[in-house]
Design a protein around this motif. Structure first.
Motif, PDB file in Angstrom:
ATOM      1  N   SER A 242      66.121 -26.569   2.494  1.00 46.40           N
ATOM      2  CA  SER A 242      66.867 -25.798   1.488  1.00 46.40           C
ATOM      3  C   SER A 242      66.027 -24.600   1.065  1.00 46.40           C
ATOM      4  O   SER A 242      64.804 -24.586   1.250  1.00 46.40           O
ATOM      5  CB  SER A 242      67.209 -26.676   0.284  1.00 46.40           C
ATOM      6  N   PRO A 243      66.617 -23.545   0.489  1.00 45.14           N
ATOM      7  CA  PRO A 243      65.844 -22.372   0.055  1.00 45.14           C
ATOM      8  C   PRO A 243      64.779 -22.750  -0.987  1.00 45.14           C
ATOM      9  O   PRO A 243      64.972 -23.646  -1.816  1.00 45.14           O
ATOM     10  CB  PRO A 243      66.904 -21.444  -0.538  1.00 45.14           C
ATOM     11  N   VAL A 244      63.633 -22.044  -0.916  1.00 44.55           N
ATOM     12  CA  VAL A 244      62.515 -22.301  -1.833  1.00 44.55           C
ATOM     13  C   VAL A 244      62.141 -20.990  -2.524  1.00 44.55           C
ATOM     14  O   VAL A 244      61.929 -19.967  -1.856  1.00 44.55           O
ATOM     15  CB  VAL A 244      61.299 -22.871  -1.072  1.00 44.55           C
ATOM     16  N   GLU A 245      62.053 -21.005  -3.852  1.00 44.37           N
ATOM     17  CA  GLU A 245      61.598 -19.840  -4.611  1.00 44.37           C
ATOM     18  C   GLU A 245      60.083 -19.897  -4.784  1.00 44.37           C
ATOM     19  O   GLU A 245      59.515 -20.979  -4.950  1.00 44.37           O
ATOM     20  CB  GLU A 245      62.278 -19.801  -5.987  1.00 44.37           C
TER      21      GLU A 245
ATOM     22  N   LEU B 275      62.626 -25.580   6.882  1.00 44.10           N
ATOM     23  CA  LEU B 275      63.061 -25.760   5.503  1.00 44.10           C
ATOM     24  C   LEU B 275      64.456 -26.372   5.456  1.00 44.10           C
ATOM     25  O   LEU B 275      65.370 -25.932   6.159  1.00 44.10           O
ATOM     26  CB  LEU B 275      63.075 -24.427   4.764  1.00 44.10           C
TER      27      LEU B 275
ATOM     28  N   GLU C  45      64.080 -18.831   2.911  1.00 43.72           N
ATOM     29  CA  GLU C  45      65.161 -19.658   3.428  1.00 43.72           C
ATOM     30  C   GLU C  45      65.339 -19.414   4.920  1.00 43.72           C
ATOM     31  O   GLU C  45      64.856 -18.422   5.477  1.00 43.72           O
ATOM     32  CB  GLU C  45      66.463 -19.365   2.685  1.00 43.72           C
TER      33      GLU C  45
ATOM     34  N   CYS D  92      67.192 -18.401   8.261  1.00 42.54           N
ATOM     35  CA  CYS D  92      68.237 -17.462   8.663  1.00 42.54           C
ATOM     36  C   CYS D  92      68.924 -18.000   9.921  1.00 42.54           C
ATOM     37  O   CYS D  92      68.284 -18.129  10.966  1.00 42.54           O
ATOM     38  CB  CYS D  92      67.663 -16.067   8.924  1.00 42.54           C
TER      39      CYS D  92
ATOM     40  N   VAL E 101      62.334 -15.499  -2.381  1.00 41.89           N
ATOM     41  CA  VAL E 101      63.011 -16.729  -1.961  1.00 41.89           C
ATOM     42  C   VAL E 101      62.817 -16.877  -0.450  1.00 41.89           C
ATOM     43  O   VAL E 101      63.053 -15.928   0.309  1.00 41.89           O
ATOM     44  CB  VAL E 101      64.508 -16.691  -2.310  1.00 41.89           C
TER      45      VAL E 101
END
Length: 566
Positions: A533-536, A531, A559, A561, A557
């Motif tokens: 960017s973070p995805v909701e 990923l 994302e 780590c 969310v």
């Protein structure tokens, strides 16, 4: 054939020397007839009369050709053949068919011969970087080496590698500048490169009489005489005075030899400061002392192909390189506290100490696995029981041989300083063997470089899977730099080695020796996504098929780590 002479017994061999009446001086001789017996003598050859040497150099510097000449002049073979010769026979040390076809050395080959009452064990090593492990394990067990340099190419890439390997194992060496008959030969430039690139404190002990097509002979700077090699094969050496046009250069180079030698040896240094001229015996003694300490490198010249300069090089090996008793070989032994201690091997050629040997090379022979062993201590006899220090397994020695390239000659016993081969020994390269299972000793192992290239490999026909598996098991056991493993991500077999030639040679050997043609290609790459960017996410699950229904909702969310490695 009946010869007048004196019969002298040696370890594992008998040889006949001409009576002094038949050859009044050492330099007027033809090829000595040498007969090697198949039974060992009860009196071993003295330690001072043994040399274990390796021939190392860059590709196409003339290592195998030089070894061929050495074997011929010492009477080990009856006739000489060229590398990739027109007669289709090839050099003795290139016993593999692939070696003779390609004109390169692939596997290091061992042999032994006799020169002036001295037993010489020789290992001819490959020059290509892909087979560098063969040089590693040879230098690990040898006491001295001959560094061959091409008078045209000079110090090249693999010369630097071989020089590092000699330094790693603290192996004394003499240098031989070969091919002085080639167009563009310049041994003086090669000597300058030895000093600047290899950082050797080196100087000529010989000078060429003419270069390229005008090569006539060599000048011995220590003995101050000219040597001419006559006869069909250069086997008759004629001594003469130094040519008038070279006397000034000879005097200059001899002074240079004394200067460089005085920088490394106190005895010669004192004579130099007192402006005294060292005698021939003092120079020989000084060169030997400094050569053993690796503080000075004597440089010989010649052309092996044209049969000039080989016999004086052999004399230099006897004079300047160490015998097994002059080299300190250490082993690791566990004490009562479980700590490892370094102990010095006893190199006396007797059976008063337990046998200790190092398996430095494995090879699949006609009668099973052939294990090359360097004997560091004690005596090993046919029928003895030995123990593997790593595994604790014991095995009885049913056959004991000494190798002459691919030919085996049976012996009854070997002593410290000898190189032999055993049959039926299940071991790995670098294992230590001893006759005392309580000794708990292990010789220092060798350096094994990591593979640098990988390719996908598979048998062309699925029916050859068994043969492919046998070939892989054998080759990976013989060569620790050749590794084959299964890539679970891409579902393919990967072969790793030191270069494309390395992998290609083993693929050809699989087809020739096991009847298993293989297909090689670029390995696949397993791509993995991540990923950016973070995805909701908000997911609703509903299912109604009669009876109790299913309902669920997940909100969150997703994302990456990152782990803080500080």
């Amino acid at each position: 054939m009946v010869c007048r002479g004196q019969v002298v017994m040696g370890a594992a061999r008998t040889y006949i020397l001409f009576n002094k009446l038949l050859r009044p001086s050492w330099h007027l001789y033809s090829k000595l007839p040498v007969c090697f017996s198949t039974s060992a003598s009860t009196v071993p050859v003295p330690l001072e009369k043994i040399r274990n040497i390796g021939i190392s150099a860059h590709i196409d510097s003339g290592k195998t050709t030089l070894t061929e000449r050495i074997l011929y002049y010492t009477g080990r073979i009856d006739e000489m053949h060229e590398v990739r010769g027109k007669d289709g026979i090839g050099a003795v040390m290139d016993s593999m068919e692939l070696e003779r076809q390609r004109g390169i050395t692939i596997q290091s080959a061992a042999t032994y011969t006799i020169w002036k009452d001295h037993n010489i064990n020789i290992i001819d090593t490959p020059g290509h970087v892909d087979f560098t492990v063969e040089v590693e394990r040879a230098l690990r067990v040898l006491d001295g080496a001959v560094l061959v340099l091409c008078s045209v190419g000079g110090v090249q890439s693999q010369t630097l590698t071989v020089n590092r390997q000699m330094k790693r194992y603290n192996v004394p060496c003499v240098a031989f500048i070969n091919k002085i008959d080639r167009m563009g030969a310049n041994p003086y430039r090669v000597l300058s490169q030895m000093r600047s690139k290899l950082l050797h404190n080196a100087a000529f002990v010989q000078l060429p009489i003419g270069l390229e097509n005008s090569t006539k002979g060599i000048i011995d700077l220590v003995g101050q005489k000219a040597l001419y090699f006559e006869g069909d094969f250069g086997n008759i050496i004629r001594e003469d005075e130094i040519p008038v046009n070279m006397r000034a250069e000879t005097d200059e180079r001899r002074i240079e030899l004394v200067e460089y030698l005085s920088n490394a040896d106190e005895v010669i240094g004192e004579l130099f400061l007192e402006e005294k001229t060292p005698t021939e015996e003092e120079l020989h003694a000084g060169i030997r002392r400094t050569c053993l300490q690796r503080t000075f490198t004597p440089v010989f010249v010649g052309t092996a192909l044209k049969n000039k300069g080989v016999q004086p090089l052999l004399d230099g090996v006897l004079k300047y390189l160490p015998n097994p008793g002059e080299v300190n070989n250490f082993a690791l032994q566990q004490n009562s506290k479980g700590e490892e201690e370094k102990i010095l091997m006893k190199s006396a050629r007797d059976s008063n100490h337990p046998f200790v040997g190092l398996a430095f090379k494995l090879e699949a022979g006609r009668f099973g696995q052939l294990t090359y062993v360097r004997v560091y201590q004690g005596c090993l006899k046919k029928g003895n029981t030995i123990y593997n220090s790593r595994t604790g397994k014991k095995v009885k020695i049913s056959r004991l041989v000494q190798m002459h390239s691919s030919n085996m000659e049976d012996v009854n016993e070997v002593f410290a300083g000898d190189i032999c081969a055993l049959f039926g020994i299940d071991c790995a390269s670098g294992d230590t063997f001893t006759t005392d299972h309580k000794l708990n000793i292990s010789m220092e192992s060798m350096f094994v470089p990591d593979p640098v290239i990988s390719m996908a490999i598979k048998p062309k026909n699925n029916k050859d899977l068994d043969a492919f598996s046998k070939a892989v098991n054998r080759f990976t056991k013989e060569d620790p730099t050749y590794r084959v493993y299964w890539d679970n991500d891409n579902k393919e077999t990967i072969a790793s080695g030191m270069g494309e030639l390395h992998l290609e040679i083993y693929s050809q050997r699989m087809e020739r020796e096991y009847g298993c043609p293989v297909v090689m290609g670029k390995p696949k790459v397993a791509f993995r996504e991540s990923l950016a960017s973070p995805v909701e996410f908000d997911y609703l699950h509903k299912k109604q098929s009669g009876g109790a229904g299913q309902f669920g909702r997940v909100i969150g969310v997703l994302e990456v780590c990152y782990q803080d490695t500080r």
